[in-house]
Motif scaffolding. Structure first.
Motif, short mmCIF file in Angstrom:
data_model
loop_
_atom_site.label_atom_id
_atom_site.label_comp_id
_atom_site.label_asym_id
_atom_site.label_seq_id
_atom_site.Cartn_x
_atom_site.Cartn_y
_atom_site.Cartn_z
N THR A 52 10.34 13.97 13.72
CA THR A 52 9.11 13.47 14.33
C THR A 52 8.31 12.74 13.25
N MET A 53 7.36 11.95 13.70
CA MET A 53 6.51 11.24 12.77
C MET A 53 5.09 11.23 13.31
N ASP A 54 4.13 11.53 12.44
CA ASP A 54 2.72 11.42 12.81
C ASP A 54 2.38 9.95 13.03
N PRO A 55 1.41 9.65 13.88
CA PRO A 55 0.99 8.25 14.02
C PRO A 55 0.54 7.72 12.66
N PRO A 56 1.01 6.54 12.27
CA PRO A 56 0.62 6.03 10.95
C PRO A 56 -0.83 5.58 10.90
N SER A 57 -1.43 5.83 9.75
CA SER A 57 -2.75 5.25 9.51
C SER A 57 -2.53 3.87 8.91
N VAL A 58 -3.46 2.95 9.18
CA VAL A 58 -3.32 1.57 8.74
C VAL A 58 -4.54 1.21 7.91
N GLU A 59 -4.27 0.63 6.74
CA GLU A 59 -5.34 0.15 5.88
C GLU A 59 -5.08 -1.33 5.63
N ASN A 60 -6.02 -2.18 6.02
CA ASN A 60 -5.87 -3.63 5.88
C ASN A 60 -6.51 -4.09 4.58
N THR A 65 -6.27 -15.21 -3.16
CA THR A 65 -6.41 -16.67 -3.04
C THR A 65 -5.35 -17.32 -2.15
N SER A 66 -4.23 -16.66 -1.93
CA SER A 66 -3.16 -17.29 -1.13
C SER A 66 -3.41 -17.21 0.37
N GLY A 67 -4.45 -16.53 0.79
CA GLY A 67 -4.75 -16.40 2.22
C GLY A 67 -3.93 -15.29 2.85
N GLY A 68 -4.16 -15.06 4.13
CA GLY A 68 -3.42 -14.01 4.83
C GLY A 68 -3.95 -12.64 4.45
N SER A 69 -3.31 -11.63 4.96
CA SER A 69 -3.72 -10.28 4.64
C SER A 69 -2.50 -9.39 4.58
N LYS A 70 -2.67 -8.24 4.00
CA LYS A 70 -1.63 -7.23 3.94
C LYS A 70 -2.15 -5.97 4.60
N ALA A 71 -1.23 -5.16 5.05
CA ALA A 71 -1.60 -3.86 5.61
C ALA A 71 -0.69 -2.80 5.01
N ARG A 72 -1.27 -1.63 4.76
CA ARG A 72 -0.49 -0.48 4.29
C ARG A 72 -0.48 0.56 5.40
N PHE A 73 0.70 1.03 5.73
CA PHE A 73 0.90 2.06 6.75
C PHE A 73 1.33 3.33 6.04
N THR A 74 0.69 4.45 6.38
CA THR A 74 1.09 5.73 5.81
C THR A 74 1.27 6.73 6.95
N ASP A 114 7.49 -5.22 3.78
CA ASP A 114 7.81 -5.66 2.42
C ASP A 114 8.44 -4.51 1.64
N ARG A 115 7.87 -3.33 1.81
CA ARG A 115 8.35 -2.13 1.13
C ARG A 115 8.16 -0.95 2.06
N LEU A 116 9.06 0.02 1.93
CA LEU A 116 8.90 1.31 2.60
C LEU A 116 9.43 2.37 1.66
N LEU A 142 5.69 8.71 4.17
CA LEU A 142 6.20 7.34 4.31
C LEU A 142 5.05 6.40 4.01
N THR A 143 5.26 5.48 3.08
CA THR A 143 4.25 4.49 2.74
C THR A 143 4.90 3.13 2.81
N ALA A 144 4.34 2.25 3.65
CA ALA A 144 4.92 0.93 3.85
C ALA A 144 3.83 -0.14 3.74
N THR A 145 4.23 -1.32 3.24
CA THR A 145 3.30 -2.44 3.23
C THR A 145 3.92 -3.59 4.00
N GLN A 146 3.04 -4.35 4.62
CA GLN A 146 3.49 -5.48 5.44
C GLN A 146 2.56 -6.66 5.22
N THR A 147 3.15 -7.83 5.12
CA THR A 147 2.35 -9.05 4.97
C THR A 147 1.89 -9.49 6.35
#
Length: 147
Positions: A52-60, A65-74, A114-116, A142-147
Motif C-alpha cells: 500500500t502507499m499513503d497519498p503523496p504530499s506535493v511540494e511545488n 531562470t529557465s522558467g517552469g516549475s518542479k514538484a517533489r512528491f513524498t 526525473d528521480r525516484l 518514496l521521494t520523487a521529483t518531476q519537472t
C-alpha cells in the motif's frame, strides 16, 4: 502522480534479473510471484505480499531562470508479508530481509519522474495473526521529483 509511484514500486517488486529462462528478483521468487496491491484474493496460498502507499504530499518549487516549475512528491509505502506459522519465524524474516534489500537505497527509473528514490523507513517485527499466520510490515520512504 500516485499511480506512477505505485507502478514504479510494483515494477521493482516484479523486476526480472535475467532472461532466457526468465528469473525474477529474490522477493518475487520467495513468495512465488504472489504480490498484490492493497489485498490478496481470498484463499491465496501463503506466503504472499501486499503493498500500500499513503497519498503523496506535493511540494511545488520554482525552477529559477529557465522558467517552469518542479514538484517533489513524498509518500510512504508499506509492504506486508504474510506467512505460515508452520514454516517458522525464520522463513518470514528471510522474506522480510529480501524485501528490505531489494527496496532500500534504490533509485527507480522509467517512472515519469526525473528521480525516484526509495529508502527504508522502518523494518518489521513478526506479529502473530491468528492460529496459522505471521505478519511482518516493512515501510519505505518514496521521494520523487518531476519537472
Amino acid at each position: 502522480m500516485s499511480a506512477e509511484l505505485l507502478k514504479a514500486l510494483y515494477g521493482k517488486l516484479f523486476e526480472v534479473v535475467s532472461t532466457g529462462p526468465t528469473v525474477y528478483n529474490p522477493v518475487h521468487v520467495a513468495v512465488g510471484g504472489r504480490i498484490y496491491a492493497l489485498e490478496a484474493p481470498p484463499e491465496t496460498t501463503l506466503p504472499f505480499i501486499t503493498f500500500t502507499m499513503d497519498p503523496p504530499s506535493v511540494e511545488n518549487f520554482f525552477s529559477g531562470t529557465s522558467g517552469g516549475s518542479k514538484a517533489r512528491f513524498t509518500s510512504v509505502a508499506t509492504i506486508s508479508i504474510f506467512g505460515k506459522v508452520d514454516a517458522g519465524a525464520v522463513a518470514i524474516m528471510d522474506i522480510e530481509d529480501k524485501v528490505a534489500t531489494l527496496l532500500h537505497d534504490v533509485n527507480l527509473t522509467d517512472t515519469g519522474f526525473d528521480r525516484l528514490y526509495v529508502s527504508t523507513q522502518q523494518r518489521g517485527s513478526i506479529q502473530y495473526d491468528g492460529d496459522e499466520l505471521y505478519l511482518v510490515d516493512v515501510s519505505f520512504d518514496l521521494t520523487a521529483t518531476q519537472t
